[in-house]
Design a protein around this motif. Structure first.
Motif, PDB file in Angstrom:
ATOM      1  N   LYS A  71      46.135  58.150  41.785  1.00  0.00           N
ATOM      2  CA  LYS A  71      46.998  56.924  41.518  1.00  0.00           C
ATOM      3  C   LYS A  71      47.092  56.244  42.932  1.00  0.00           C
ATOM      4  CE  LYS A  71      49.505  57.633  37.312  1.00  0.00           C
ATOM      5  NZ  LYS A  71      50.862  57.574  36.824  1.00  0.00           N
ATOM      6  N   GLU A  72      46.946  56.971  44.029  1.00  0.00           N
ATOM      7  CA  GLU A  72      47.185  56.146  45.335  1.00  0.00           C
ATOM      8  C   GLU A  72      45.958  55.017  45.371  1.00  0.00           C
ATOM      9  OE1 GLU A  72      48.330  54.926  48.918  1.00  0.00           O
ATOM     10  OE2 GLU A  72      49.279  56.271  47.549  1.00  0.00           O
ATOM     11  N   PRO A  73      46.531  53.940  45.773  1.00  0.00           N
ATOM     12  CA  PRO A  73      45.536  52.692  45.568  1.00  0.00           C
ATOM     13  C   PRO A  73      44.147  52.831  46.525  1.00  0.00           C
ATOM     14  CG  PRO A  73      47.578  51.710  45.461  1.00  0.00           C
ATOM     15  CD  PRO A  73      47.711  53.353  45.687  1.00  0.00           C
ATOM     16  N   LEU A  74      43.008  52.836  46.436  1.00  0.00           N
ATOM     17  CA  LEU A  74      41.988  52.681  47.353  1.00  0.00           C
ATOM     18  C   LEU A  74      41.540  54.087  47.609  1.00  0.00           C
ATOM     19  CD1 LEU A  74      42.689  50.082  49.693  1.00  0.00           C
ATOM     20  CD2 LEU A  74      41.268  49.839  47.483  1.00  0.00           C
ATOM     21  N   VAL A 174      49.595  43.412  50.520  1.00  0.00           N
ATOM     22  CA  VAL A 174      50.370  43.040  49.260  1.00  0.00           C
ATOM     23  C   VAL A 174      49.976  43.574  48.077  1.00  0.00           C
ATOM     24  CG1 VAL A 174      51.076  41.017  47.992  1.00  0.00           C
ATOM     25  CG2 VAL A 174      51.256  40.718  50.482  1.00  0.00           C
ATOM     26  N   GLN A 175      48.528  43.684  47.959  1.00  0.00           N
ATOM     27  CA  GLN A 175      47.678  44.221  46.997  1.00  0.00           C
ATOM     28  C   GLN A 175      48.248  45.667  46.786  1.00  0.00           C
ATOM     29  OE1 GLN A 175      43.526  43.486  46.698  1.00  0.00           O
ATOM     30  NE2 GLN A 175      43.853  41.708  47.599  1.00  0.00           N
ATOM     31  N   GLY A 179      49.944  47.547  43.712  1.00  0.00           N
ATOM     32  CA  GLY A 179      49.364  48.259  42.777  1.00  0.00           C
ATOM     33  C   GLY A 179      50.205  49.632  42.805  1.00  0.00           C
ATOM     34  N   ARG A 180      50.943  50.075  43.764  1.00  0.00           N
ATOM     35  CA  ARG A 180      51.872  51.210  43.528  1.00  0.00           C
ATOM     36  C   ARG A 180      52.843  50.862  42.785  1.00  0.00           C
ATOM     37  NH1 ARG A 180      51.410  50.966  49.408  1.00  0.00           N
ATOM     38  NH2 ARG A 180      50.189  52.701  50.285  1.00  0.00           N
ATOM     39  N   VAL A 181      53.535  49.606  42.636  1.00  0.00           N
ATOM     40  CA  VAL A 181      54.488  49.355  41.666  1.00  0.00           C
ATOM     41  C   VAL A 181      53.557  49.437  40.175  1.00  0.00           C
ATOM     42  CG1 VAL A 181      55.703  47.519  40.532  1.00  0.00           C
ATOM     43  CG2 VAL A 181      55.692  48.033  42.836  1.00  0.00           C
ATOM     44  N   LEU A 182      52.559  48.919  40.022  1.00  0.00           N
ATOM     45  CA  LEU A 182      51.837  49.023  38.581  1.00  0.00           C
ATOM     46  C   LEU A 182      51.559  50.469  38.249  1.00  0.00           C
ATOM     47  CD1 LEU A 182      49.263  46.117  39.003  1.00  0.00           C
ATOM     48  CD2 LEU A 182      51.260  46.078  37.238  1.00  0.00           C
ATOM     49  N   ILE A 185      54.468  52.457  36.744  1.00  0.00           N
ATOM     50  CA  ILE A 185      54.712  52.149  35.093  1.00  0.00           C
ATOM     51  C   ILE A 185      53.968  53.084  34.216  1.00  0.00           C
ATOM     52  CG2 ILE A 185      54.702  50.473  33.531  1.00  0.00           C
ATOM     53  CD1 ILE A 185      54.501  48.298  35.795  1.00  0.00           C
ATOM     54  N   LYS A 186      54.876  53.711  33.525  1.00  0.00           N
ATOM     55  CA  LYS A 186      54.501  54.587  32.589  1.00  0.00           C
ATOM     56  C   LYS A 186      53.172  54.034  31.691  1.00  0.00           C
ATOM     57  CE  LYS A 186      55.662  58.232  29.168  1.00  0.00           C
ATOM     58  NZ  LYS A 186      56.975  58.770  28.288  1.00  0.00           N
ATOM     59  N   GLY A 187      52.360  54.711  31.525  1.00  0.00           N
ATOM     60  CA  GLY A 187      51.093  53.935  30.537  1.00  0.00           C
ATOM     61  C   GLY A 187      49.970  53.200  31.153  1.00  0.00           C
ATOM     62  N   VAL A 188      50.276  52.720  32.412  1.00  0.00           N
ATOM     63  CA  VAL A 188      49.391  51.934  33.294  1.00  0.00           C
ATOM     64  C   VAL A 188      48.043  53.058  33.854  1.00  0.00           C
ATOM     65  CG1 VAL A 188      48.703  50.766  35.332  1.00  0.00           C
ATOM     66  CG2 VAL A 188      50.638  50.036  33.823  1.00  0.00           C
ATOM     67  N   ILE A 189      47.149  52.793  33.546  1.00  0.00           N
ATOM     68  CA  ILE A 189      45.649  53.748  33.950  1.00  0.00           C
ATOM     69  C   ILE A 189      45.135  53.205  35.545  1.00  0.00           C
ATOM     70  CG2 ILE A 189      43.712  54.819  33.345  1.00  0.00           C
ATOM     71  CD1 ILE A 189      44.829  54.530  30.443  1.00  0.00           C
ATOM     72  N   SER A 190      44.726  51.928  35.234  1.00  0.00           N
ATOM     73  CA  SER A 190      44.150  51.524  36.586  1.00  0.00           C
ATOM     74  C   SER A 190      44.114  50.060  36.397  1.00  0.00           C
ATOM     75  CB  SER A 190      42.641  51.922  36.485  1.00  0.00           C
ATOM     76  OG  SER A 190      42.045  51.243  35.339  1.00  0.00           O
ATOM     77  N   PHE A 191      43.904  49.281  37.495  1.00  0.00           N
ATOM     78  CA  PHE A 191      43.828  47.775  37.562  1.00  0.00           C
ATOM     79  C   PHE A 191      42.741  47.241  38.446  1.00  0.00           C
ATOM     80  CE2 PHE A 191      46.451  49.627  40.550  1.00  0.00           C
ATOM     81  CZ  PHE A 191      46.271  49.085  41.816  1.00  0.00           C
ATOM     82  N   HIS A 192      42.504  46.044  38.508  1.00  0.00           N
ATOM     83  CA  HIS A 192      41.530  45.456  39.449  1.00  0.00           C
ATOM     84  C   HIS A 192      42.281  44.041  39.743  1.00  0.00           C
ATOM     85  CE1 HIS A 192      37.972  43.807  40.974  1.00  0.00           C
ATOM     86  NE2 HIS A 192      37.928  42.823  40.250  1.00  0.00           N
ATOM     87  N   PHE A 193      42.151  43.715  40.999  1.00  0.00           N
ATOM     88  CA  PHE A 193      42.534  42.384  41.466  1.00  0.00           C
ATOM     89  C   PHE A 193      41.488  41.487  41.412  1.00  0.00           C
ATOM     90  CE2 PHE A 193      45.744  45.187  43.498  1.00  0.00           C
ATOM     91  CZ  PHE A 193      47.154  44.517  43.305  1.00  0.00           C
TER      92      PHE A 193
END
Length: 208
Positions: A71-74, A174-175, A179-182, A185-193
């Protein structure tokens, strides 16, 4: 400049030393060591890159760290990039492959069919198979187990994409913070800016 470079090398060596303490590996990860190690993977000094990757390999060997590391961004994209970059030494590429092998089931659990670099899995599997690690069978067993669990469940798990409109987040720090906040959140799997179009594409469970 030379003094600063020596300091960076010393820091990477100390992080590697700390990561070797098995009993403290979960504590180290929770103390926020991962962003620094990920940043060192792009360092111009080969010794710093090697120390950082070896530290990540040590930390990923502890099962308690698998989900947090994924889950650590990048982190996962950076390790993949290090494995696929031909200019890196064989020692760095092997350490990167071993990090990915340690995190293999956690990546599958978090990302499923949307796992980053899924198209490159055969390359990783072949690389590790030549070194005595059968990732292909592990992947097949994982998805077969998930299939059987879903068949037995009265509620089939479903997932969806959510688009979140945002502006002014071109800065990488900032991203990372968003990203860490997202991911907290329970249920968030991944994200893309998508900075140019001003939105974040979030992959999450439907109940989120």
């Amino acid at each position: 400049p030379g003094h600063l470079m020596d300091n960076v090398i010393s820091v990477s060596e100390e992080l590697l030393r700390l990561s070797a303490d098995v009993d403290h590996q979960p504590y180290i990860v929770r103390r926020g060591i991962l962003p620094g190690l990920v940043g060192f993977l792009d360092h111009p000094v080969d010794a710093v890159v090697q120390n950082a990757m070896d530290a990540l390999r040590n930390l990923s060997s502890h099962r308690d760290n698998h989900v947090l590391m994924c889950k650590e961004p990048l982190l996962v994209p950076s390790v993949w990039a290090a494995f696929l970059t031909a200019r890196n030494s064989e020692a760095v590429r092997r350490a990167a492959a071993e990090v990915l092998a340690h995190l293999f089931e956690a990546m599958l659990e978090l990302y499923g069919d949307n796992i980053p670099e899924a198209a490159r899995f055969p390359e990783l599997e072949e690389y590790m198979e030549a070194r005595g690690v059968d990732l292909r069978s592990r992947r097949e067993r994982f998805f077969e187990k998930k299939r059987l669990v879903q068949l037995d469940s009265p509620l089939q798990e479903t997932r969806r994409y959510v688009l979140l409109s945002v502006h002014g987040i071109a800065r990488q720090d900032v991203q990372n913070s968003v990203g860490r906040v997202l991911l907290s959140i329970k249920g968030v799997i991944s994200f893309h800016f998508n900075v140019d179009e001003g939105y974040i594409k979030i992959f999450c469970r439907c109940s989120t």
